[in-house]
Design a protein around this motif. Structure first.
Motif, mmCIF file in Angstrom:
data_model
loop_
_atom_site.group_PDB
_atom_site.id
_atom_site.type_symbol
_atom_site.label_atom_id
_atom_site.label_comp_id
_atom_site.label_asym_id
_atom_site.label_seq_id
_atom_site.Cartn_x
_atom_site.Cartn_y
_atom_site.Cartn_z
ATOM 1 N N LYS A 1 -0.865 -6.968 8.143
ATOM 2 C CA LYS A 1 -1.488 -5.880 7.377
ATOM 3 C C LYS A 1 -1.484 -4.577 8.173
ATOM 4 O O LYS A 1 -1.146 -3.509 7.647
ATOM 5 C CB LYS A 1 -2.919 -6.260 7.000
ATOM 6 N N ALA A 2 -1.858 -4.658 9.440
ATOM 7 C CA ALA A 2 -1.903 -3.450 10.276
ATOM 8 C C ALA A 2 -0.516 -2.843 10.429
ATOM 9 O O ALA A 2 -0.340 -1.617 10.385
ATOM 10 C CB ALA A 2 -2.500 -3.793 11.640
ATOM 11 N N HIS A 3 0.497 -3.710 10.608
ATOM 12 C CA HIS A 3 1.856 -3.211 10.750
ATOM 13 C C HIS A 3 2.326 -2.530 9.472
ATOM 14 O O HIS A 3 2.920 -1.447 9.517
ATOM 15 C CB HIS A 3 2.807 -4.347 11.104
ATOM 16 N N LEU A 4 2.059 -3.149 8.330
ATOM 17 C CA LEU A 4 2.494 -2.558 7.061
ATOM 18 C C LEU A 4 1.779 -1.240 6.786
ATOM 19 O O LEU A 4 2.381 -0.311 6.234
ATOM 20 C CB LEU A 4 2.253 -3.546 5.918
ATOM 21 N N ASN B 1 3.142 0.962 -0.139
ATOM 22 C CA ASN B 1 1.776 1.162 -0.640
ATOM 23 C C ASN B 1 1.045 -0.183 -0.619
ATOM 24 O O ASN B 1 0.643 -0.699 -1.662
ATOM 25 C CB ASN B 1 1.821 1.729 -2.069
ATOM 26 N N PRO B 2 0.900 -0.775 0.566
ATOM 27 C CA PRO B 2 0.401 -2.161 0.655
ATOM 28 C C PRO B 2 -0.999 -2.358 0.110
ATOM 29 O O PRO B 2 -1.358 -3.473 -0.278
ATOM 30 C CB PRO B 2 0.483 -2.467 2.154
ATOM 31 N N GLN B 3 -1.784 -1.284 0.038
ATOM 32 C CA GLN B 3 -3.133 -1.420 -0.516
ATOM 33 C C GLN B 3 -3.082 -1.796 -1.994
ATOM 34 O O GLN B 3 -3.999 -2.453 -2.517
ATOM 35 C CB GLN B 3 -3.919 -0.117 -0.315
ATOM 36 N N GLN C 1 2.021 1.740 -11.874
ATOM 37 C CA GLN C 1 3.328 2.306 -11.520
ATOM 38 C C GLN C 1 3.469 3.728 -12.067
ATOM 39 O O GLN C 1 3.072 3.974 -13.208
ATOM 40 C CB GLN C 1 4.450 1.421 -12.078
ATOM 41 N N PRO C 2 4.060 4.650 -11.282
ATOM 42 C CA PRO C 2 4.395 4.498 -9.867
ATOM 43 C C PRO C 2 3.130 4.547 -9.014
ATOM 44 O O PRO C 2 2.131 5.135 -9.402
ATOM 45 C CB PRO C 2 5.305 5.694 -9.591
ATOM 46 N N TYR C 3 3.194 3.916 -7.850
ATOM 47 C CA TYR C 3 2.004 3.741 -7.028
ATOM 48 C C TYR C 3 1.624 4.982 -6.240
ATOM 49 O O TYR C 3 0.530 5.060 -5.697
ATOM 50 C CB TYR C 3 2.214 2.569 -6.057
ATOM 51 N N SER C 4 2.549 5.933 -6.140
ATOM 52 C CA SER C 4 2.255 7.205 -5.481
ATOM 53 C C SER C 4 3.147 8.263 -6.098
ATOM 54 O O SER C 4 4.046 7.957 -6.888
ATOM 55 C CB SER C 4 2.505 7.113 -3.964
ATOM 56 N N ALA D 1 -6.164 -9.471 -5.520
ATOM 57 C CA ALA D 1 -7.595 -9.776 -5.555
ATOM 58 C C ALA D 1 -8.145 -9.719 -6.973
ATOM 59 O O ALA D 1 -8.892 -10.615 -7.401
ATOM 60 C CB ALA D 1 -8.354 -8.805 -4.656
ATOM 61 N N LEU D 2 -7.785 -8.691 -7.738
ATOM 62 C CA LEU D 2 -8.344 -8.509 -9.076
ATOM 63 C C LEU D 2 -7.781 -9.493 -10.098
ATOM 64 O O LEU D 2 -8.478 -9.921 -11.014
ATOM 65 C CB LEU D 2 -8.085 -7.075 -9.553
ATOM 66 N N SER D 3 -6.499 -9.866 -9.938
ATOM 67 C CA SER D 3 -5.857 -10.738 -10.919
ATOM 68 C C SER D 3 -6.087 -12.215 -10.649
ATOM 69 O O SER D 3 -5.880 -13.063 -11.525
ATOM 70 C CB SER D 3 -4.346 -10.472 -10.955
#
Length: 457
Positions: free
Chosen positions: A420-423, A390-392, A375-378, A399-401
């Motif tokens: 996913k594509a829409h977001l 920031n869906p990535q 945080q912040p993500y951008s 995945a990591l946790s």
């Protein structure tokens, strides 16, 4: 802040309804002497300037002081402003010195997911309904929280008033201030009087707009029941407000003066806006507001803050005011009815359960630590969310946790190719609309000034 200072400030606040504007300004000078922390003094001086300029928030403050019952007013001043905002800050700072991170300012707890309505697209609609969080666990978590300095708790659901121990919770934790997200249909004359006698509870009632929009999503006749609930709360001097979910189909109405003026007239002191996110019951990407609609709502609320006597919170457009995403224990977290501790109400993933670990242990988990570190993500705080802006980030953290979905279907927000594509498209458009705006306006916000100060030092 010691107990003597706490008592002095509490008594000072209780004088507010009885003094003139001139004397209120004098009281701010006295209040400055109670504590010498930079943030506290700056806040007092901001309040004094507001009184001198008679801003909209001063008008709102006068509404609160004159319209709430004495018990509700005193609990708001004591529990929210003194215990949570001031005393709590000191306890959280001490925790930070010892543990190396600040605990959250508040928690959201959903003790039940049972509900008497079946709203279209409900964010909580796919949680299981056959189990509730037990009272002992909820009470323990709140006790652990206020030992860290957390005196503000939001109760959500499901419909919280279906949980049989709700009033007991308010009564036994009477030094905490509670906000309750509710559909309002179970608040009758008797319940309104009970809440007035407790004083430490502020219902936030869900609406979708006016009658047509609310009944379309929540069921025919729901709006009339909500209006009756607001009427009873207003008559009994209870602090209350509205909660609204902007979608593609109602966002323009929710951004209109017709909407905001209606709920001010009904007696709302505050209002929360939560963008529809494709999670929960039958997630539908077509229900999401467009980035353009979201930006228009931000512009409307920004204007209303200068001329409407109501406090408004705009998720996720208010990222600049709070330094971006507040999830993962940075400012709050969510505990669901099974005890799963989620980073936020809309992030339905967890690695820990509150029945097995303490709140402090969970705050130190890899999941929460990863979120706080990112945080912040951008750089753009108008696009703060790890789900829709920031869906990535959410995909990587899950995945990591090794976080698991907390109900069937929750994983679709990170696994369904169509969602996913829409977001991804939505996030790209949101950044296109607001990246340059953030660069132009970042210095207007405290977080921007803080970043500038850090760079200069």
């Amino acid at each position: 802040m010691d107990r003597a200072k706490q008592k002095a400030l509490t008594q000072m606040l209780k004088l507010l309804p009885k003094v003139s504007d001139k004397n209120l300004i004098r009281l701010t000078y006295l209040a400055e002497r109670i504590d010498y922390k930079e943030g506290y003094v700056e806040a007092i001086r901001t309040i004094r300037k507001a009184f001198e300029e008679q801003t909209t928030y001063v008008v709102l403050g006068k509404r609160i002081l004159t319209k709430l019952s004495p018990k509700c007013r005193d609990k708001l001043l004591t529990n929210f402003f003194v215990n949570s905002a001031l005393m709590g800050w000191h306890f959280r700072s001490r925790f930070n010195e010892k543990e190396g991170f600040m605990p959250p300012y508040f928690m959201v707890i959903s003790p039940t997911m049972r509900c008497n309505l079946k709203c279209i697209g409900c964010y909580a609609g796919d949680y299981t309904k056959g189990e509730d969080l037990d009272y002992q666990t909820v009470s323990r978590v709140i006790t652990e929280g206020y030992e860290m300095g957390i005196h503000f708790i939001t109760i959500s659901g499901g419909e919280p008033f279906l949980w049989g121990d709700l009033l007991r919770l308010f009564r036994e934790h009477n030094d905490v201030y509670f906000q309750v997200y509710t559909n309002g249909t179970l608040i009758d004359e008797q319940m309104a009087k009970e809440l007035a006698s407790l004083g430490n509870v502020a219902p936030s009632i869900s609406v979708e707009g006016l009658e047509k929009e609310t009944d379309e999503r929540r069921g025919k006749g729901t709006f009339a029941r909500i209006m009756k609930a607001m009427e009873k709360l207003k008559e009994n001097g209870v602090m209350f407000g509205f909660s609204a979910t902007p979608t593609r189909y109602n966002s323009d109405l929710l951004a209109s003066e017709e909407f905001i003026d209606f709920y001010i007239e009904k007696g709302c002191f505050f209002g929360w806006y939560f963008q529809y996110i494709p999670i929960g019951r039958n997630p539908d990407i077509n229900l999401m507001s467009t980035p353009q609609q979201r930006n228009s709502l931000r512009e409307s609320i920004s204007q209303w803050r200068t001329n409407k006597p109501i406090f408004l919170g705009d998720f996720w457009n208010d990222g600049p005011y709070v330094g971006g995403c507040i999830a993962g224990g940075r400012q709050y977290l969510h505990i669901n009815h099974k005890g799963d501790v989620e980073p936020c109400v809309f992030t339905h993933f967890a690695v820990d359960n509150i029945k097995d670990k303490s709140l402090k242990e969970i705050l130190k988990s890899d999941l929460f630590r990863m979120i706080r570190e990112k945080q912040p993500y951008s750089d753009n705080l108008y696009a703060p969310c790890m789900i829709i802006d920031n869906p990535q980030v959410l995909r990587e953290i899950v995945a990591l946790s090794g976080a698991h979905p907390t109900h069937q279907g929750a994983e679709t927000v990170v696994s369904d190719p169509r969602i996913k594509a829409h977001l991804d498209r939505y996030a790209a458009e949101m950044h296109r609309l607001t990246d340059s705006l953030w660069e132009k306006t970042r210095e207007e916000f405290y977080f921007g000034r803080e970043q500038k100060s850090q760079k200069e030092s």
